[in-house]
Design an enzyme around this catalytic site. Sequence first.
Site, PDB file in Angstrom:
ATOM      1  N   ARG A  92       0.761  -1.204   0.052  1.00  0.00           N
ATOM      2  CA  ARG A  92       0.126  -0.061   0.016  1.00  0.00           C
ATOM      3  C   ARG A  92       0.993   1.320   0.017  1.00  0.00           C
ATOM      4  NH1 ARG A  92      -5.103   0.718   0.518  1.00  0.00           N
ATOM      5  NH2 ARG A  92      -4.613   2.682   1.367  1.00  0.00           N
ATOM      6  N   CYS A 116      -1.448  -5.470   2.965  1.00  0.00           N
ATOM      7  CA  CYS A 116      -1.974  -6.194   3.899  1.00  0.00           C
ATOM      8  C   CYS A 116      -3.791  -6.239   3.789  1.00  0.00           C
ATOM      9  CB  CYS A 116      -1.807  -5.955   5.498  1.00  0.00           C
ATOM     10  SG  CYS A 116      -0.023  -6.493   5.897  1.00  0.00           S
ATOM     11  N   ARG A 121      -8.855   0.670   3.515  1.00  0.00           N
ATOM     12  CA  ARG A 121      -8.167   1.745   3.876  1.00  0.00           C
ATOM     13  C   ARG A 121      -8.159   2.615   2.547  1.00  0.00           C
ATOM     14  NH1 ARG A 121      -2.576  -0.724   6.221  1.00  0.00           N
ATOM     15  NH2 ARG A 121      -3.135  -2.346   4.567  1.00  0.00           N
ATOM     16  N   PRO A 122      -9.039   3.199   2.114  1.00  0.00           N
ATOM     17  CA  PRO A 122      -9.243   4.096   1.001  1.00  0.00           C
ATOM     18  C   PRO A 122      -8.381   5.273   0.929  1.00  0.00           C
ATOM     19  CG  PRO A 122     -11.322   4.659   2.479  1.00  0.00           C
ATOM     20  CD  PRO A 122     -10.486   3.560   3.048  1.00  0.00           C
ATOM     21  N   VAL A 123      -8.015   5.518  -0.510  1.00  0.00           N
ATOM     22  CA  VAL A 123      -7.242   6.695  -0.572  1.00  0.00           C
ATOM     23  C   VAL A 123      -7.990   7.957  -1.069  1.00  0.00           C
ATOM     24  CG1 VAL A 123      -5.089   5.019  -1.263  1.00  0.00           C
ATOM     25  CG2 VAL A 123      -7.023   5.849  -3.118  1.00  0.00           C
ATOM     26  N   ASP A 124      -9.210   8.248  -0.657  1.00  0.00           N
ATOM     27  CA  ASP A 124      -9.902   9.129  -1.095  1.00  0.00           C
ATOM     28  C   ASP A 124      -9.498  10.452  -0.082  1.00  0.00           C
ATOM     29  OD1 ASP A 124     -11.057   8.005   1.158  1.00  0.00           O
ATOM     30  OD2 ASP A 124     -12.713   9.369   1.235  1.00  0.00           O
ATOM     31  N   LEU A 125      -9.103  10.344   0.781  1.00  0.00           N
ATOM     32  CA  LEU A 125      -8.406  11.570   1.213  1.00  0.00           C
ATOM     33  C   LEU A 125      -7.252  12.158   0.734  1.00  0.00           C
ATOM     34  CD1 LEU A 125      -9.193  10.716   5.166  1.00  0.00           C
ATOM     35  CD2 LEU A 125     -10.640  12.088   3.619  1.00  0.00           C
ATOM     36  N   ASP A 307      -1.155  -1.078  15.308  1.00  0.00           N
ATOM     37  CA  ASP A 307      -0.098  -1.767  14.981  1.00  0.00           C
ATOM     38  C   ASP A 307       0.328  -2.763  16.072  1.00  0.00           C
ATOM     39  OD1 ASP A 307       0.003  -1.567  12.388  1.00  0.00           O
ATOM     40  OD2 ASP A 307       1.722  -0.426  12.337  1.00  0.00           O
ATOM     41  N   LEU A 329      -9.889   1.599  14.566  1.00  0.00           N
ATOM     42  CA  LEU A 329      -9.290   2.179  13.236  1.00  0.00           C
ATOM     43  C   LEU A 329      -9.528   1.220  12.079  1.00  0.00           C
ATOM     44  CD1 LEU A 329      -5.877   3.667  14.694  1.00  0.00           C
ATOM     45  CD2 LEU A 329      -7.913   4.687  14.257  1.00  0.00           C
ATOM     46  N   ARG A 400       8.159  -8.629   5.924  1.00  0.00           N
ATOM     47  CA  ARG A 400       7.723  -7.266   5.126  1.00  0.00           C
ATOM     48  C   ARG A 400       8.133  -6.190   6.092  1.00  0.00           C
ATOM     49  NH1 ARG A 400       2.329  -6.154   4.769  1.00  0.00           N
ATOM     50  NH2 ARG A 400       2.949  -4.386   4.073  1.00  0.00           N
TER      51      ARG A 400
END
Length: 421
Positions: A92, A116, A121-125, A307, A329, A400
């Site tokens: 990502r 993952c 977890r959109p990227v619109d922001l 995390d 979250l 990773r």
Amino acid sequence: MKYLKIIGKNKISGEVIISGAKNAALPLIACTILAKNEISIGNLPDVVDINTFLKLIDKLGGTFQKNEGRVTINPSTINKTTATYDIVKTMRASILVLGPILARFGYCEVSLPGGCAIGQRPVDLHLKALEAMGAKIVINHGYIEASAPDGLKGAKIVFDKVTVGGTENTIMAAALANGETTIINAAKEPEIVQLCEVLANSGVKIEGIGSSKLIIQGSNKELLEIKDFDVIPDRIEAGTYMCAAAITNEKLKISKVIPLHLESIISKLEEMNFQVLQDEDSVTILPTDEIKPVNIVTTEYPGFPTDMQAQFMALATQANGVSTIDERLFENRFMHVSELLRLGADIHVNGNTATINGKANTLKGSDVMATDLRASSALVLAALVAQGETNIHRIYHLDRGYEDLEGKLTKIGAEVKRFTE
């Protein structure tokens, strides 16, 4: 396919040296796209995600030389503006090249990201921020196509919710924009602080570093002279080894850390009745006569990190009582629960809340499967105290984000070996 074989119930002791932070290094590598000079980055963790991101820099036309925890990147030869699916699908963080490429060249194409599977977890922001700065953006055949032929312009960005990646992308885009950019509700993670500090040390005027309001004066497409720097220590790796000491109830020193970055983790360990000794660049976990249960709610920094919830879930299985973890979250970050159940844990999930009935010394070795990066480390921790042999499959997730995991664990007394199926 590789897997880890762990024999539980071994005593651990000694010292673990923490590597550089993957989550800091990734945006820092991305920010080199904004530079005209060669940059040397030290304390670079040797993990798969870093190597993947360096491949992306290479595909964009840049060059790099990597040697023993240090990479030297020459971004002056970057001449491509497309981050292709074959790289982006695996990580990502590849979305972090969107802001700097667009700011430098006025156009870019970035594949919609993978990584993952821990929830939406959109990227619109990210995209809304860049649009506010004058970019035109369309989604075409799975690619984000962004253009700003006359350059990005300073703007006021108000994030509806805290976004680490969105804040990082916007900071990098603003560094080369024309005019002043104000970011409201910016993320405050240490990794973002270091990104701001590196850019500020390279001549970018940034006010409010470490706060939720950032004011950035752009250079109007003039490339930066970024100075050499070292990556900050990995607070999540440090927290994982702190949990290794706690779950085995042994004394362990975790070195080369910034204790300030670990405050929420230290606080929860203290609630669980552990004593944590702090030095300038180390913390030491001392054993306790009783591991007490804990209640955790994940939130943005400086709150308890998402995390670390999987690792604390493993630890809670050894507590004397009932613990709860409320994941605020991500909606799909309890995939490790089913694997912990295979080891004998007593965990119940209701929506975004997990209830852990702690019964010390009840875990038993089994075959389990890693589902994401941090879930993998939770299984490793559980295996350290499980009776008998645990085989953890799909450990490419671990690779990773954890440098030499089995080497570090073996050094402190754990019995961990890597095999190929």
